[in-house]
Design a protein around this motif. Structure first.
Motif, PDB file in Angstrom:
ATOM      1  N   UNK A  62      54.591 -28.779  29.589  1.00 47.05           N
ATOM      2  CA  UNK A  62      55.862 -29.019  28.898  1.00 47.05           C
ATOM      3  C   UNK A  62      56.669 -27.730  28.747  1.00 47.05           C
ATOM      4  N   UNK A  63      57.972 -27.853  29.018  1.00 44.98           N
ATOM      5  CA  UNK A  63      58.850 -26.678  29.078  1.00 44.98           C
ATOM      6  C   UNK A  63      58.826 -25.843  27.798  1.00 44.98           C
ATOM      7  N   UNK A  64      58.754 -26.487  26.646  1.00 45.43           N
ATOM      8  CA  UNK A  64      58.809 -25.740  25.383  1.00 45.43           C
ATOM      9  C   UNK A  64      57.711 -24.699  25.301  1.00 45.43           C
ATOM     10  N   UNK A  65      56.550 -25.007  25.874  1.00 45.20           N
ATOM     11  CA  UNK A  65      55.405 -24.099  25.746  1.00 45.20           C
ATOM     12  C   UNK A  65      55.585 -22.828  26.568  1.00 45.20           C
ATOM     13  N   UNK A  66      56.508 -22.877  27.540  1.00 48.37           N
ATOM     14  CA  UNK A  66      56.648 -21.735  28.451  1.00 48.37           C
ATOM     15  C   UNK A  66      57.930 -20.956  28.220  1.00 48.37           C
ATOM     16  N   UNK A  67      59.021 -21.670  28.007  1.00 49.82           N
ATOM     17  CA  UNK A  67      60.315 -20.979  28.014  1.00 49.82           C
ATOM     18  C   UNK A  67      61.041 -21.063  26.680  1.00 49.82           C
ATOM     19  N   UNK A  68      60.452 -21.699  25.703  1.00 49.80           N
ATOM     20  CA  UNK A  68      61.001 -21.640  24.338  1.00 49.80           C
ATOM     21  C   UNK A  68      62.338 -22.307  24.138  1.00 49.80           C
ATOM     22  N   UNK A  69      62.622 -23.350  24.935  1.00 51.23           N
ATOM     23  CA  UNK A  69      63.914 -24.044  24.745  1.00 51.23           C
ATOM     24  C   UNK A  69      63.807 -24.928  23.500  1.00 51.23           C
ATOM     25  N   UNK A  70      64.165 -24.343  22.367  1.00 51.18           N
ATOM     26  CA  UNK A  70      63.952 -25.020  21.094  1.00 51.18           C
ATOM     27  C   UNK A  70      64.873 -24.424  20.028  1.00 51.18           C
ATOM     28  N   UNK A  71      65.383 -25.278  19.170  1.00 47.86           N
ATOM     29  CA  UNK A  71      66.234 -24.817  18.058  1.00 47.86           C
ATOM     30  C   UNK A  71      65.779 -25.515  16.781  1.00 47.86           C
ATOM     31  N   UNK A  72      66.062 -24.877  15.642  1.00 51.75           N
ATOM     32  CA  UNK A  72      65.594 -25.480  14.396  1.00 51.75           C
ATOM     33  C   UNK A  72      66.564 -25.198  13.267  1.00 51.75           C
ATOM     34  N   UNK A  73      66.326 -25.850  12.151  1.00 54.78           N
ATOM     35  CA  UNK A  73      67.114 -25.657  10.939  1.00 54.78           C
ATOM     36  C   UNK A  73      66.181 -25.590   9.743  1.00 54.78           C
ATOM     37  N   UNK A  74      66.727 -25.175   8.627  1.00 52.68           N
ATOM     38  CA  UNK A  74      65.972 -25.195   7.380  1.00 52.68           C
ATOM     39  C   UNK A  74      66.919 -25.612   6.276  1.00 52.68           C
ATOM     40  N   UNK A  75      66.540 -26.604   5.506  1.00 53.67           N
ATOM     41  CA  UNK A  75      67.357 -26.982   4.347  1.00 53.67           C
ATOM     42  C   UNK A  75      66.417 -27.396   3.225  1.00 53.67           C
ATOM     43  N   UNK A  76      67.003 -27.674   2.054  1.00 49.27           N
ATOM     44  CA  UNK A  76      66.145 -27.973   0.916  1.00 49.27           C
ATOM     45  C   UNK A  76      66.661 -29.163   0.113  1.00 49.27           C
ATOM     46  N   UNK A  77      65.706 -29.918  -0.465  1.00 46.04           N
ATOM     47  CA  UNK A  77      66.037 -31.014  -1.375  1.00 46.04           C
ATOM     48  C   UNK A  77      65.441 -30.703  -2.745  1.00 46.04           C
ATOM     49  N   UNK A  78      66.128 -31.211  -3.758  1.00 44.18           N
ATOM     50  CA  UNK A  78      65.739 -30.973  -5.158  1.00 44.18           C
ATOM     51  C   UNK A  78      65.798 -32.303  -5.896  1.00 44.18           C
ATOM     52  N   UNK A  79      65.295 -32.297  -7.135  1.00 36.79           N
ATOM     53  CA  UNK A  79      65.433 -33.509  -7.962  1.00 36.79           C
ATOM     54  C   UNK A  79      66.332 -33.204  -9.147  1.00 36.79           C
ATOM     55  N   UNK A  80      67.189 -34.166  -9.503  1.00 38.73           N
ATOM     56  CA  UNK A  80      67.957 -33.988 -10.734  1.00 38.73           C
ATOM     57  C   UNK A  80      67.179 -34.603 -11.905  1.00 38.73           C
ATOM     58  N   UNK A  81      67.769 -34.529 -13.108  1.00 38.42           N
ATOM     59  CA  UNK A  81      67.057 -34.971 -14.311  1.00 38.42           C
ATOM     60  C   UNK A  81      66.715 -36.456 -14.244  1.00 38.42           C
ATOM     61  N   UNK A  82      67.499 -37.224 -13.480  1.00 36.48           N
ATOM     62  CA  UNK A  82      67.248 -38.678 -13.346  1.00 36.48           C
ATOM     63  C   UNK A  82      66.206 -38.959 -12.258  1.00 36.48           C
ATOM     64  N   UNK A  83      65.706 -37.918 -11.613  1.00 38.70           N
ATOM     65  CA  UNK A  83      64.703 -38.117 -10.566  1.00 38.70           C
ATOM     66  C   UNK A  83      65.305 -38.463  -9.210  1.00 38.70           C
ATOM     67  N   UNK A  84      66.646 -38.340  -9.097  1.00 36.36           N
ATOM     68  CA  UNK A  84      67.273 -38.611  -7.788  1.00 36.36           C
ATOM     69  C   UNK A  84      67.117 -37.385  -6.889  1.00 36.36           C
TER      70      UNK A  84
END
Ligand code: COI
Length: 354
Positions: A62-84
C-alpha cells in the motif's frame, strides 16, 4: 439543508469505557469505542460506516506505507454543563484538511461526509467526552493512500477515518524550546502549510537532538536563511511584549493554526496590538536579552496554550518571566476554555453543538 447520508453503524459488543480512569489519561493513548470510515474508489467517496475501533487491514504494497501520501487534522470536543457535546471550530479543520489534501494530491472530501461522520460518531461515543478540568475528546480525522503499487503517482484509492481519544494536557509543564538554526521543517514551495504526515516524520530527528540537550521542543526558523522564527511543529508560537502580541505571519511554510486564529481574534478584542509579521531571531534574542518579552507561548489544538519558560539559541538559554493569572496567555487559555465548554457566550460562532 444537506441531505442525510446513509452511514451504517456497527456498534461495539462491550464498551471499553469502564476501563478508563478519566482522572489519569495520557494524551493519545486511550481510544474511544468507535471510528468513522469512508473509502475512496472509482473516483468517489463511498461506503460510509461506523465500526468498533480496531485493526485495519491493507497490503504491504500500500502506497501510504512507502511514500507517506497522507494528511490529518486535530480538533477537540468538550461537554457543557447540560452534558451536550460541543466541538470547537470543526468547519475550519474540514477546510484545512482539504487544503492539505490538495497539496498531497489526495481527492477532496465532501463537507457533508466530514460533518455527518463526525456528528454520528460523537453521538455514539458521547460518553467518551470527558468533563473534568483540562480534559477533552481529541478528534483525529485523516486520509491516506491505499493503492497497491510501487511506482510514484497519486493513489486511486484512499481511506478517510475519524477516531477519537479522551485526553488530558499534551504538555503538562512549561516548555524549554530551542531555536533550530541547522535543520529545516519547511521551505517555500514545500508542504509546510499542510498537515501532511511526512512533515512530522521529518521533524523527529532534529527534535530528538534537542531533547538530548534538555529541550522539549524546537522553534523552527525559515528554511532559506534560518534567520526568521516560524513555528514549533506542534504549535504556532507567540510573544507578548507590553501591549503587543507578535507572531510569525503564515504563508506556505507555517501552519494556519485554528487556535492561533482564535487567540489573535481575542487579543484584538482585548485591545492588544497584533503584529503578524516576520520575526527575526536577532530581534527576538535582543528583546530576550533586554528583558522585553513578557510571555512566550505556543498555540495549538493539542497544545492548547502552552507556556514557554526557556528559549535557547546557540549556547545561550533565555529565561522568560513566570506567568500568573493576569498574564495574557493564562487569561486567553481561560477565555477559550470557557467558550469551548459553553460557560461563556459563543459570540464568534466557534462552537458546533453535536
Ligand atoms: C494538533 O494540535 O491537533 C496536532 O495535530 C499537533 C500534533 C502534533 C498533536
Amino acid at each position: 439543508m444537506t441531505d442525510t447520508l446513509n452511514i451504517s453503524i456497527e456498534p461495539i459488543d462491550t464498551s471499553r469505557l469502564s476501563q478508563v480512569d478519566f482522572n489519569h489519561i495520557d494524551f493519545g493513548k486511550v481510544y474511544s469505542d468507535h471510528m468513522f470510515i469512508a473509502d475512496y474508489y472509482h473516483n468517489a467517496w463511498q461506503n460510509l460506516r461506523i465500526e468498533p475501533y480496531d485493526m485495519l487491514s491493507f497490503t504491504p504494497g500500500s502506497a501510504i506505507l512507502h511514500y507517506g501520501q497522507s494528511v490529518f487534522e486535530g480538533m477537540k470536543a468538550y461537554k457543557n454543563a447540560e452534558g451536550e457535546v460541543l466541538v470547537f471550530r470543526p468547519e475550519k479543520n474540514f477546510m484545512r484538511l482539504n487544503l492539505s489534501a490538495e497539496r498531497m494530491c489526495i481527492p477532496q472530501l465532501p463537507e457533508d461526509i466530514f460533518m455527518q461522520g463526525l456528528t454520528q460518531l460523537l453521538h455514539l461515543d458521547k460518553n467518551w467526552v470527558p468533563d473534568l478540568p483540562n480534559t477533552s475528546l481529541y478528534i483525529r480525522p485523516y486520509i491516506f493512500a491505499l493503492d497497491e503499487f510501487i511506482g510514484i503517482r497519486p493513489s486511486d484509492n484512499y481511506k478517510f477515518i475519524i477516531f477519537t481519544c479522551p485526553v488530558g494536557p499534551y504538555y503538562s509543564r512549561p516548555l524549554k524550546v530551542k531555536i533550530e538554526r541547522q535543520f529545516s521543517r519547511a521551505v517555500h514551495g514545500g508542504t509546510g502549510y499542510a498537515k501532511a504526515a511526512g512533515n512530522y516524520a521529518g521533524s523527529l530527528y532534529p527534535a530528538k537532538l534537542a531533547q538530548q540537550k534538555g529541550y522539549d521542543q524546537l522553534i523552527w526558523t525559515d528554511g532559506a536563511t534560518h534567520q526568521y522564527v516560524e513555528e514549533a511543529g506542534t504549535m504556532n508560537v507567540m510573544f507578548i511584549k507590553g501591549n503587543k502580541l507578535i507572531t510569525a505571519e503564515t504563508g506556505d511554510t507555517v501552519l494556519k493554526g485554528i487556535t492561533r486564529d482564535s487567540v489573535l481574534t481575542i487579543a484584538k478584542e482585548w485591545g492588544y496590538e497584533v503584529e503578524e509579521r516576520r520575526v527575526s531571531v536577532d530581534e527576538l534574542v535582543k528583546s530576550l536579552e533586554q528583558g522585553e518579552i513578557d510571555e512566550a507561548f505556543g498555540t495549538g489544538t493539542a497544545a492548547t496554550i502552552a507556556s514557554i519558560e526557556v528559549i535557547g539559541d546557540g549556547h545561550k538559554d533565555y529565561q522568560l518571566p513566570i506567568t500568573n493569572a493576569q498574564s495574557f496567555s493564562k487569561r486567553v487559555f481561560a477565555e477559550l476554555d470557557q467558550i469551548k465548554t459553553g460557560k461563556k457566550e459563543d459570540k464568534y460562532g466557534w462552537i458546533y453543538k453535536v
